[in-house]
Design a protein around this motif. Structure first.
Motif, mmCIF file in Angstrom:
data_model
loop_
_atom_site.group_PDB
_atom_site.id
_atom_site.type_symbol
_atom_site.label_atom_id
_atom_site.label_comp_id
_atom_site.label_asym_id
_atom_site.label_seq_id
_atom_site.Cartn_x
_atom_site.Cartn_y
_atom_site.Cartn_z
ATOM 1 N N TYR A 127 0.873 -1.159 0.026
ATOM 2 C CA TYR A 127 -0.033 0.036 0.016
ATOM 3 C C TYR A 127 0.700 0.991 0.144
ATOM 4 C CZ TYR A 127 -3.434 -3.676 1.525
ATOM 5 O OH TYR A 127 -4.144 -4.860 1.430
ATOM 6 N N TRP A 128 2.066 1.119 -0.022
ATOM 7 C CA TRP A 128 3.047 2.263 0.225
ATOM 8 C C TRP A 128 3.822 2.430 -1.183
ATOM 9 C CZ3 TRP A 128 6.050 0.455 5.074
ATOM 10 C CH2 TRP A 128 5.145 0.685 6.303
ATOM 11 N N GLY A 129 4.348 3.705 -1.680
ATOM 12 C CA GLY A 129 4.949 4.099 -2.534
ATOM 13 C C GLY A 129 6.370 3.874 -2.020
ATOM 14 N N GLN A 130 7.366 3.760 -3.199
ATOM 15 C CA GLN A 130 8.784 3.464 -3.060
ATOM 16 C C GLN A 130 9.494 4.574 -2.193
ATOM 17 O OE1 GLN A 130 10.127 0.561 -4.202
ATOM 18 N NE2 GLN A 130 11.679 1.041 -2.751
ATOM 19 N N HIS A 131 9.539 5.786 -2.084
ATOM 20 C CA HIS A 131 9.918 6.644 -1.362
ATOM 21 C C HIS A 131 9.545 6.382 0.277
ATOM 22 C CE1 HIS A 131 11.782 10.432 -0.361
ATOM 23 N NE2 HIS A 131 10.646 10.956 0.403
ATOM 24 N N HIS A 132 8.322 6.202 0.542
ATOM 25 C CA HIS A 132 7.678 5.876 1.746
ATOM 26 C C HIS A 132 8.491 4.464 2.439
ATOM 27 C CE1 HIS A 132 5.334 6.465 5.339
ATOM 28 N NE2 HIS A 132 4.676 5.340 5.058
ATOM 29 N N ILE A 133 8.484 3.471 1.408
ATOM 30 C CA ILE A 133 9.201 2.492 1.863
ATOM 31 C C ILE A 133 10.645 2.705 2.210
ATOM 32 C CG2 ILE A 133 9.948 -0.007 1.160
ATOM 33 C CD1 ILE A 133 7.396 -0.074 -0.898
ATOM 34 N N ASN A 134 11.372 3.470 1.315
ATOM 35 C CA ASN A 134 12.767 3.628 1.401
ATOM 36 C C ASN A 134 13.018 4.494 2.760
ATOM 37 O OD1 ASN A 134 13.428 2.881 -0.814
ATOM 38 N ND2 ASN A 134 13.628 4.416 -2.062
ATOM 39 N N ASP A 135 11.977 5.513 3.269
ATOM 40 C CA ASP A 135 11.957 6.068 4.486
ATOM 41 C C ASP A 135 12.099 5.220 5.705
ATOM 42 O OD1 ASP A 135 12.131 8.600 3.698
ATOM 43 O OD2 ASP A 135 9.981 8.875 3.449
ATOM 44 N N HIS A 136 11.319 4.051 5.784
ATOM 45 C CA HIS A 136 11.412 3.152 6.731
ATOM 46 C C HIS A 136 12.795 2.331 6.812
ATOM 47 C CE1 HIS A 136 7.146 3.826 6.598
ATOM 48 N NE2 HIS A 136 6.840 3.093 7.794
ATOM 49 N N ALA A 137 13.296 2.088 5.777
ATOM 50 C CA ALA A 137 14.665 1.323 5.505
ATOM 51 C C ALA A 137 15.827 2.450 6.131
ATOM 52 C CB ALA A 137 15.003 0.943 4.229
ATOM 53 N N PRO A 161 17.593 7.476 13.046
ATOM 54 C CA PRO A 161 17.077 7.965 14.279
ATOM 55 C C PRO A 161 16.297 6.923 15.042
ATOM 56 C CG PRO A 161 15.977 8.969 12.448
ATOM 57 C CD PRO A 161 17.239 8.490 11.982
ATOM 58 N N LEU A 162 15.634 5.878 14.347
ATOM 59 C CA LEU A 162 14.974 4.675 14.845
ATOM 60 C C LEU A 162 15.642 3.847 15.229
ATOM 61 C CD1 LEU A 162 11.667 4.804 12.655
ATOM 62 C CD2 LEU A 162 11.956 5.742 15.033
ATOM 63 N N TYR A 163 17.034 3.630 14.785
ATOM 64 C CA TYR A 163 17.758 2.422 15.029
ATOM 65 C C TYR A 163 17.814 2.323 16.537
ATOM 66 C CZ TYR A 163 21.628 -0.828 15.335
ATOM 67 O OH TYR A 163 22.469 -1.943 15.594
ATOM 68 N N PRO A 164 18.021 3.235 17.674
ATOM 69 C CA PRO A 164 18.253 2.716 18.882
ATOM 70 C C PRO A 164 16.799 2.131 19.595
ATOM 71 C CG PRO A 164 18.883 5.024 18.403
ATOM 72 C CD PRO A 164 18.131 4.542 17.400
ATOM 73 N N TRP A 197 9.308 9.852 14.238
ATOM 74 C CA TRP A 197 8.388 10.074 14.861
ATOM 75 C C TRP A 197 6.841 9.667 14.545
ATOM 76 C CZ3 TRP A 197 4.387 13.911 15.825
ATOM 77 C CH2 TRP A 197 3.701 13.797 16.971
ATOM 78 N N ARG A 198 6.699 10.243 13.316
ATOM 79 C CA ARG A 198 5.412 9.829 12.601
ATOM 80 C C ARG A 198 5.311 8.460 11.854
ATOM 81 N NH1 ARG A 198 6.710 15.017 10.378
ATOM 82 N NH2 ARG A 198 7.308 14.327 8.552
ATOM 83 N N LEU A 199 6.444 7.945 11.709
ATOM 84 C CA LEU A 199 6.649 6.457 11.311
ATOM 85 C C LEU A 199 6.443 5.546 12.424
ATOM 86 C CD1 LEU A 199 9.435 6.147 8.813
ATOM 87 C CD2 LEU A 199 7.155 6.755 8.522
ATOM 88 N N ILE A 200 6.978 5.871 13.788
ATOM 89 C CA ILE A 200 6.681 5.078 14.656
ATOM 90 C C ILE A 200 5.486 5.160 15.537
ATOM 91 C CG2 ILE A 200 7.500 6.529 16.659
ATOM 92 C CD1 ILE A 200 8.890 3.046 16.220
ATOM 93 N N ARG A 201 4.787 6.316 15.259
ATOM 94 C CA ARG A 201 3.360 6.519 15.592
ATOM 95 C C ARG A 201 2.375 5.712 14.762
ATOM 96 N NH1 ARG A 201 1.474 12.570 15.038
ATOM 97 N NH2 ARG A 201 1.438 11.818 12.878
ATOM 98 N N ALA A 202 2.664 5.531 13.403
ATOM 99 C CA ALA A 202 1.639 4.858 12.497
ATOM 100 C C ALA A 202 1.897 3.334 12.867
ATOM 101 C CB ALA A 202 2.145 5.275 11.109
ATOM 102 N N PHE A 203 3.218 2.993 13.260
ATOM 103 C CA PHE A 203 3.689 1.560 13.493
ATOM 104 C C PHE A 203 2.972 1.142 14.891
ATOM 105 C CE2 PHE A 203 6.493 -0.733 16.334
ATOM 106 C CZ PHE A 203 6.500 -1.978 15.591
#
Length: 430
Positions: A127-137, A161-164, A197-203
């Motif tokens: 359901y995601w675009g490639q740019h959004h997928i790349n952000d998560h990685a 920033p999310l690695y910790p 923060w927006r990604l972890i919130r959605a997660f």
């Protein structure tokens, strides 16, 4: 049934005749205790009794694993349960179910953020675009890879920033933990941290709705706290855009870039008003030379068709066809150019134009059209913005030739202001 006192020698000597499917020996000491053997298997202790008028048989365990006194004690325990009106089989099933539930609960308790994160990405990727997928990685990468730039002098890439948070147990991803993380990351890289923060919130919202993880995460999303939001600060509204009088210097500096692919990319970016990633993603198959169109892969509608204007077509036509990408990399065989912003920054520095980003070129397209009083809906359709009114959304249909009328006028005016000679090249419509 003949019964004998179970002893170790008798147990070890017991065998099932080869002409029988199974054979039993019964204990005279403990009621219901027997030893069952088959021609191919090892003997095991069983208990046989009568529950509610029906014979029941329960396997106790291997004769090798159970001592005789222990098997006898277990048989007496099972008989006592029957005497109390309880079904030993159901009690055994309940115990196994409880044991399995406990093991599952312990397994879920031990799940790390990274394990749940990977499951989340796998489910949501379609359901995601490639740019959004790349952000998560990108925001979860471990870093430590050798690099020559963008490493703050370390010589290796920085961790995302999310690695910790990735190696924490999911149950420990609480509001205080996220608030402490936001406070730390907000001091050094607030822009990346706000996206993270927006990604972890959605997660975490996804986890709360997932049956496997909902029991671990709090009911209220721990990322949605005022403290974490304030720690990351507010993003500044971007205002970078080319002024009309800056166009000659910008075109001169960009045209002087030694890499013609990057130079053409930057000019195409300005003259189409598209998003930087949309232009980099262009492939040769996206050019419709018959109807003079350019197919853009759109993050809003999936894709949109905009006019292939004369000057942009002349730029693209002059590019080498190295691979399927229009703006192809010189170094990577099957890839598009990467990091054209560095060349653009140097060009802007030479032209004495401060702080102009690649997205600022998209903003420039919209701003410069104000000089021509082009209908707002036309510009929005070219740029891929969502319609802002009901009439625009449901009743206004602009075909490609109508868009071309306005877009070629915009291109010609921008080139004129930039002291660039507009191309007279016209592709025939067959």
């Amino acid at each position: 049934m003949a019964k004998v006192a179970f002893t170790v020698p008798r147990i070890n000597a017991f065998r099932c005749p080869t002409d029988k499917r199974q054979s039993f020996m019964w204990d005279s000491t403990a009621q219901g205790l027997g030893l069952r053997a088959t021609p191919s298997g090892k003997p095991s202790y069983v208990f046989q009794g009568v529950y509610q008028g029906k014979d029941i048989r329960i396997t106790i365990g291997s004769a090798e694993a159970w001592r005789v006194p222990d098997a006898q004690a277990k048989a007496r325990e099972l008989q006592r349960l029957i005497d109390e009106g309880k079904d030993p089989r159901q009690l055994k099933r309940d115990a196994l179910a409880a044991q399995a539930a406990k093991a599952q609960a312990e397994k879920i308790e031990a799940i790390t953020v990274e394990e749940a994160w990977q499951a989340y990405i796998q489910e949501r990727t379609p359901y995601w675009g490639q740019h959004h997928i790349n952000d998560h990685a990108r925001l979860t990468r471990s870093g430590g890879e050798k690099a020559t730039r963008g490493t703050r002098g370390k010589g290796v890439t920085n961790a995302g920033p999310l690695y910790p948070l990735m190696h924490l147990p999911l149950r420990e991803l609480t509001a205080p933990v996220i608030e402490a993380w936001a406070t730390k990351e907000g001091k050094t890289r607030p822009t990346a941290a706000r996206l993270a923060w927006r990604l972890i919130r959605a997660f975490l919202t996804w986890c709360s709705e997932h049956p496997q993880y909902s029991a671990v995460v709090p009911h209220n999303n721990p990322a949605k706290t005022r403290k974490s939001r304030e720690a990351l600060g507010k993003a500044r509204v971007k205002q970078d855009a080319l002024l009309k009088e800056q166009l000659p210097a910008w075109f001169a500096a960009v045209s002087a870039i030694s890499n013609p692919v990057v130079s053409a990319y930057l000019q195409t970016l300005l003259l189409t008003g598209a998003r930087p990633g949309e232009v980099i993603g262009l492939r040769w198959q996206d050019l419709d030379l018959h109807w003079r169109g350019l197919k853009i892969r759109d993050k809003v509608e999936g894709e949109r068709m905009i006019p292939l204007t004369p000057y942009v077509h002349s730029l693209i036509e002059a590019l080498p066809r190295r691979n399927e990408h229009v703006f192809a990399s010189e170094r990577k065989k099957h890839a598009a150019i990467t990091e054209p912003n560095h060349a653009h920054d140097r060009a802007c520095q030479a032209a004495e134009i401060p702080d102009l980003t690649l997205h600022g070129l998209r903003r420039s397209f919209k701003s410069l059209t104000e000089w021509l009083e082009v209908p707002t809906g036309v510009v929005a359709q070219i740029q891929g913005h969502k319609p802002s009114a009901t009439a625009e959304k449901h009743y206004t249909v602009r075909p490609l030739d109508l868009l071309r009328l306005h877009h070629e006028r915009i291109e010609s005016w921008i080139l004129e202001q930039g002291h660039k000679t507009p191309t007279k090249h016209r592709m025939p419509v067959n």
